[in-house]
Enzyme design. Structure first.
Site, PDB file in Angstrom:
ATOM      1  N   TRP A 197      -5.072  -5.713  -9.060  1.00  0.00           N
ATOM      2  CA  TRP A 197      -4.728  -5.410  -7.670  1.00  0.00           C
ATOM      3  C   TRP A 197      -5.217  -6.527  -6.755  1.00  0.00           C
ATOM      4  O   TRP A 197      -4.493  -6.979  -5.873  1.00  0.00           O
ATOM      5  CB  TRP A 197      -5.300  -4.058  -7.255  1.00  0.00           C
ATOM      6  N   TRP A 198      -6.442  -6.962  -6.939  1.00  0.00           N
ATOM      7  CA  TRP A 198      -6.964  -8.046  -6.102  1.00  0.00           C
ATOM      8  C   TRP A 198      -6.121  -9.302  -6.237  1.00  0.00           C
ATOM      9  O   TRP A 198      -5.842  -9.978  -5.241  1.00  0.00           O
ATOM     10  CB  TRP A 198      -8.416  -8.341  -6.456  1.00  0.00           C
ATOM     11  N   HIS A 231       0.825  -1.216   0.000  1.00  0.00           N
ATOM     12  CA  HIS A 231       0.000   0.000   0.000  1.00  0.00           C
ATOM     13  C   HIS A 231       0.857   1.262   0.000  1.00  0.00           C
ATOM     14  O   HIS A 231       0.443   2.283  -0.548  1.00  0.00           O
ATOM     15  CB  HIS A 231      -0.987  -0.017   1.175  1.00  0.00           C
TER      16      HIS A 231
END
Length: 104
Positions: free
Chosen positions: A76-77, A22
């Site tokens: 992203w997942w 992140h």
């Protein structure tokens, strides 16, 4: 103000890597979220339970409905799936949270 809050769950031993990923969030993902109407997004961690608590602030007229099918969101997942509890297709499991207090 329109907001959305939900809980997610990290797998044990993944906190450091979750933070690193992140901290290096992809610019195209940030642009996608902003373009969908999210103007403020925070995720908090309860290290005792590995629960993540997310709060999104949404602009009037925000439409998040296309996000689950967007290629950047899916990528992203997939990238995050090894760190979190996920649904089939690698969407993070989410449990909605109900607001019970707000001080403005």
């Amino acid at each position: 103000m329109n907001s959305r809050a939900f809980r997610m769950k990290l797998k044990p031993g993944t906190v450091h890597e979750y933070r690193v990923r992140h901290d290096e969030i992809w610019p195209e993902l940030s642009s996608l979220l902003s373009g969908s109407g999210i103007y403020d997004y925070s995720i908090f961690l309860d290290e005792a339970t590995m629960d993540l608590f997310a709060v999104m602030k949404l602009r009037d007229g925000a439409d998040l409905s296309a996000l689950p099918d967007h290629p950047v969101m899916r990528k992203w997942w997939d990238y995050m799936a090894e760190l979190m509890e996920v649904e089939p297709g690698n969407r993070p499991k989410e449990w909605p949270l109900t607001q019970v207090f707000h001080m403005a």
